[in-house]
Design a protein around this motif. Structure first.
Motif, PDB file in Angstrom:
ATOM      1  N   THR A   1      -2.646   5.817   5.976  1.00  0.00           N
ATOM      2  CA  THR A   1      -2.955   4.544   5.317  1.00  0.00           C
ATOM      3  C   THR A   1      -1.811   4.025   4.462  1.00  0.00           C
ATOM      4  OG1 THR A   1      -4.033   5.717   3.495  1.00  0.00           O
ATOM      5  CG2 THR A   1      -5.441   5.003   5.319  1.00  0.00           C
ATOM      6  N   ASP A   2      -0.822   4.864   4.158  1.00  0.00           N
ATOM      7  CA  ASP A   2       0.330   4.401   3.383  1.00  0.00           C
ATOM      8  C   ASP A   2       1.207   3.426   4.160  1.00  0.00           C
ATOM      9  OD1 ASP A   2      -0.424   5.906   1.185  1.00  0.00           O
ATOM     10  OD2 ASP A   2       0.831   7.626   1.765  1.00  0.00           O
ATOM     11  N   ILE A   3       1.128   3.435   5.482  1.00  0.00           N
ATOM     12  CA  ILE A   3       1.982   2.533   6.259  1.00  0.00           C
ATOM     13  C   ILE A   3       1.243   1.305   6.776  1.00  0.00           C
ATOM     14  CG2 ILE A   3       3.559   4.383   6.898  1.00  0.00           C
ATOM     15  CD1 ILE A   3       2.317   4.368   9.692  1.00  0.00           C
ATOM     16  N   ILE A   4       0.014   1.112   6.336  1.00  0.00           N
ATOM     17  CA  ILE A   4      -0.723  -0.088   6.737  1.00  0.00           C
ATOM     18  C   ILE A   4      -0.158  -1.293   5.993  1.00  0.00           C
ATOM     19  CG2 ILE A   4      -2.950  -1.263   6.689  1.00  0.00           C
ATOM     20  CD1 ILE A   4      -4.254   1.498   6.964  1.00  0.00           C
ATOM     21  N   ASP A   5       0.234  -2.309   6.728  1.00  0.00           N
ATOM     22  CA  ASP A   5       0.764  -3.545   6.154  1.00  0.00           C
ATOM     23  C   ASP A   5      -0.331  -4.602   6.201  1.00  0.00           C
ATOM     24  OD1 ASP A   5       2.089  -5.819   5.386  1.00  0.00           O
ATOM     25  OD2 ASP A   5       3.626  -5.715   6.949  1.00  0.00           O
ATOM     26  N   THR A   6      -0.999  -4.796   5.092  1.00  0.00           N
ATOM     27  CA  THR A   6      -2.096  -5.762   5.058  1.00  0.00           C
ATOM     28  C   THR A   6      -1.598  -7.198   4.991  1.00  0.00           C
ATOM     29  OG1 THR A   6      -2.271  -5.565   2.650  1.00  0.00           O
ATOM     30  CG2 THR A   6      -3.673  -4.120   3.996  1.00  0.00           C
TER      31      THR A   6
END
Length: 69
Positions: free
Chosen positions: A57-62
């Motif tokens: 989840t640290d690399i999710i770009d919202t």
């Protein structure tokens, strides 16, 4: 997904059939998939394997939702 992770790990189990004679199970995920594994216990519980996922989840770009491919 299976081929992508196989290329990274060379884990033969990632390419194993998920039913009696083929890979028929599917999962649709975005880029933050970090890992997946086949869950096949208890033995004989199903004619398919279950899939377990780990998402990074640290690399999710919202700010930039992913597009469908």
């Amino acid at each position: 997904m299976a081929w992508h992770l196989y290329e990274k790990t060379k884990g033969e189990i990632l390419l194993a059939p998920t039913a009696t004679d083929d890979r028929i199970d599917q999962a649709w995920v975005s880029g933050p998939l970090a890992d997946y594994r086949l869950l096949d216990q208890p033995s004989g519980a199903s004619d398919h394997h279950c899939l377990g996922f780990t998402l990074d989840t640290d690399i999710i770009d919202t700010d930039s939702p992913w597009s469908y491919r």
